[in-house]
Design an enzyme around this catalytic site. Structure first.
Site, mmCIF file in Angstrom:
data_model
loop_
_atom_site.group_PDB
_atom_site.id
_atom_site.type_symbol
_atom_site.label_atom_id
_atom_site.label_comp_id
_atom_site.label_asym_id
_atom_site.label_seq_id
_atom_site.Cartn_x
_atom_site.Cartn_y
_atom_site.Cartn_z
ATOM 1 N N VAL A 167 33.180 38.651 24.960
ATOM 2 C CA VAL A 167 34.484 39.097 25.389
ATOM 3 C C VAL A 167 34.388 40.735 25.470
ATOM 4 O O VAL A 167 34.203 40.971 24.168
ATOM 5 C CB VAL A 167 35.719 38.569 24.802
ATOM 6 C CG1 VAL A 167 36.824 39.082 25.444
ATOM 7 C CG2 VAL A 167 35.600 36.998 24.943
ATOM 8 N N ASP A 196 59.571 43.304 28.655
ATOM 9 C CA ASP A 196 58.408 42.703 29.237
ATOM 10 C C ASP A 196 58.627 41.116 29.256
ATOM 11 O O ASP A 196 57.818 40.315 29.267
ATOM 12 C CB ASP A 196 57.143 42.957 28.220
ATOM 13 C CG ASP A 196 55.881 42.249 28.933
ATOM 14 O OD1 ASP A 196 55.924 42.131 30.328
ATOM 15 O OD2 ASP A 196 54.971 42.043 28.221
HETATM 16 CA CA CA Z 1 54.187 41.717 31.662
#
Ligand code: CA
Length: 577
Positions: free
Chosen positions: A546, A293
């Site tokens: 949130v 990632d």
């Molecule tokens: Ca990503």
């Protein structure tokens, strides 16, 4: 002559582009607030942004005595820049219930751009809207993407040669990354550049994608590939090149993309294209065959540096992967790259090509292994800044982060859902999600700064890009939150995720300001402008209530508690002398 002088003056006191200039330096020539008086900053005014819960990531803009910004749910507001009085507010009325489940990575919006009397705003549900800056009335609307296709739009649009450039987020979901150019006057789309190839049985959209397809295998295109474009862009008007960072592969492990040993172009790269046509001029791939990632979408910062006695036009990036890259921005040639954070996925970069020497253990399999930096990265979206006087880049970084990885052997492609393809876990937490996973393997050897048990991990790093060394480091900030601004007043401003606004001398890193803004979390980067002879510092922040992507549709939001701090836009000025 007079006219152009006053225009230049007006431009230098405004802030009309995301990164201030097309080079995205976030260096302001304003110096009324300086290292001698910054400690006297006081709140000039504040504005209640509204109840939308989440991080405020936008960089406010100032033009025509008006401050413009946008909330995480893409509500645009215009304020009198001297007083904070609302001029207008425009709500795109995003269907939050349905869109929330399509937001891969947080409800966020990093900002807008001013262009010839228009405020051009990205809407999280895939629209791009141009509003009349005076009235807030829509002038045109374009469709960048559809939430049904798992895309969101969170990045600030940029202007290159009368075109609006914008990309799409979403590579943790099945998406095929791209960025678009729209005519800034009409909103008509000029071109689209896909960052990864599509179905090879159909004609490739351009020759660059035909080349890229050679670096993929099997029926990769059915998984979409990833390569989303959600943050870093810059434009060199002289070279007429637009630079764009591209995201991670989907799914995360290269093995699940059936791409073992293949580069998977143009994932985790910087691509340089001509803004007229979207034609690829060069690319540089930071992470061939990414499995961690390591989006390479972080801020792209252009500057002219003297390196080994030669003036070089460079592009710089503090990558999620922990390396600070300096490239020749005309050719894409690698100049240098060194770790500014703890790195274990690679042993270094090849001095000539800039290709990483990936540690073989980093190609994880069935056993959990801990890799640095983490998937949050050594540096994420919060802006860094470059001060030409000190020659330093100020990076909000996480210098000791790590994540654990193992391949999910039970991976099945899920249309419209998260497709990371890994098993995570915290094996040290009894009963935690990693508790049933095989024992964690010893991490590969580390390079980069020495990280002891007491070393602060979330920091501001002042990095010398010519010599690729750290000059100083201060505690606070981190890879997420902690955006910076630098000025001719020998200052670096930084927001801290706990709600503080701090400033250091740009040369030595001596703290000269520390304000508790009263906001809690979700801090957007600071910016500066000058109006009627006064210099101001502005930022948005605060979270509200949130709720995450999994929040059930058509369910009332949780009620705020006594401790809930709602988002605000804050503007500071020097105390009256
Ligand atoms: Ca990503």
């Amino acid at each position: 002559m007079l006219l152009s002088a006053s225009l230049a003056l007006a431009q230098s006191t405004d802030w009309t582009n995301y990164g201030l200039t097309p080079e995205e330096t976030r260096y302001s020539p304003l110096a009324q607030i300086n290292d001698k008086n910054a400690g006297q900053l006081k709140l000039a005014w504040s504005y209640d942004i509204g109840k939308g819960g989440g991080t405020q990531e936008a960089t406010p803009l100032v033009w025509n005595k008006t401050l413009f910004s946008i909330t995480n749910w893409s509500i645009v507001y215009a304020l009198d820049a001297a007083t904070g009085k609302e001029k207008w507010r425009w709500d795109p009325e995003v269907n939050q219930d349905t869109v929330r489940s399509k937001v891969c990575c947080g409800v966020a919006n990093r900002g807008m751009v001013v262009y010839q009397g228009l405020i051009i705003a990205p809407i999280i549900d895939g629209r791009l809207v141009a509003l009349d800056a005076e009235t807030g009335k829509p002038k045109w609307e374009a469709r960048v993407s559809w939430p049904q296709d798992n895309y969101t739009v969170t990045m600030a649009p940029r202007i290159a040669k009368n075109k609006v450039i914008i990309g799409v987020a979403g590579a943790e979901f099945p998406t095929r990354g791209y960025f678009d150019a729209y005519d800034a006057k009409t909103g008509e789309r000029s071109w689209r550049f896909y960052t990864v190839p599509g179905d090879p049985s159909k004609p490739f959209e351009n020759p660059a994608l035909k080349e890229a397809a050679k670096t993929w295998a099997g029926d990769f295109w059915k998984l979409q590939g990833g390569g989303s474009v959600w943050d870093g862009m810059a434009y060199d008007p002289e070279a007429d090149l637009l630079y764009v960072g591209t995201g991670n592969g989907g799914p995360w492990p290269e093995e699940l993309r059936k791409s073992k040993g293949l580069a998977n172009l143009y994932l985790c790269s910087v691509v340089a294209v001509k803004p007229d046509t979207g034609e690829l001029k060069w690319y540089f791939q930071m992470v061939p065959g990414d499995s961690w990632d390591f989006d390479s979408v972080q801020q792209l910062l252009l500057a002219d540096l003297t390196i080994k006695g030669q003036k070089r036009k460079v592009l710089m990036q503090a990558n999620k992967n922990g390396f600070f890259y300096v490239l020749d921005r005309l050719s894409g040639q690698f100049i240098s790259g060194k770790p500014f954070a703890k790195v274990t996925w690679a042993a270094g970069l090849d001095e000539k090509s800039g290709k990483p020497f990936v540690n073989k253990e980093a190609y994880y399999g069935d056993q959990l292994i801990e890799i640095s930096p983490s998937t949050g990265g050594a540096h994420n979206w919060p802006p860094m800044s470059f001060n030409p006087s000190t020659g330093l880049v100020y990076i909000p970084g996480a210098i000791g982060s790590s994540s654990t990885f193992a391949i999910d052997r039970d991976f099945v492609y899920k249309p419209g859902e998260n497709n990371r393809g890994i098993r995570r876990g915290a094996p040290t937490t009894p009963g935690g999600p990693g508790a049933n996973l095989p024992a964690v393997l010893p991490p590969p050897p580390a390079i980069g700064p020495e990280i002891g048990p007491d070393t602060p991990r979330n920091v501001l790093v002042a990095w010398d890009p010519v010599n690729q060394v750290e000059r100083w480091r201060r505690t606070g900030g981190g890879a997420v939150g902690g955006g910076t601004l630098t000025t001719a007043g020998n200052l670096v401003f930084q927001v801290i995720p706990d709600g503080h606004l701090v400033a250091y001398t740009a040369d030595k890193g001596e703290k000269v300001l520390d304000i508790d803004t009263g906001l809690r979390g979700g801090m957007g980067p600071p910016m500066t402008f000058q109006l009627d002879g006064k210099q101001y510092i502005s930022l948005a922040g605060g979270t509200g209530v949130v709720v995450g992507p999994a929040y059930p549709p058509n369910t009332p939001l949780p009620a705020p508690t006594a401790n809930t701090v709602f988002p605000k836009l804050l503007t500071y000025v020097l105390e009256a002398r």
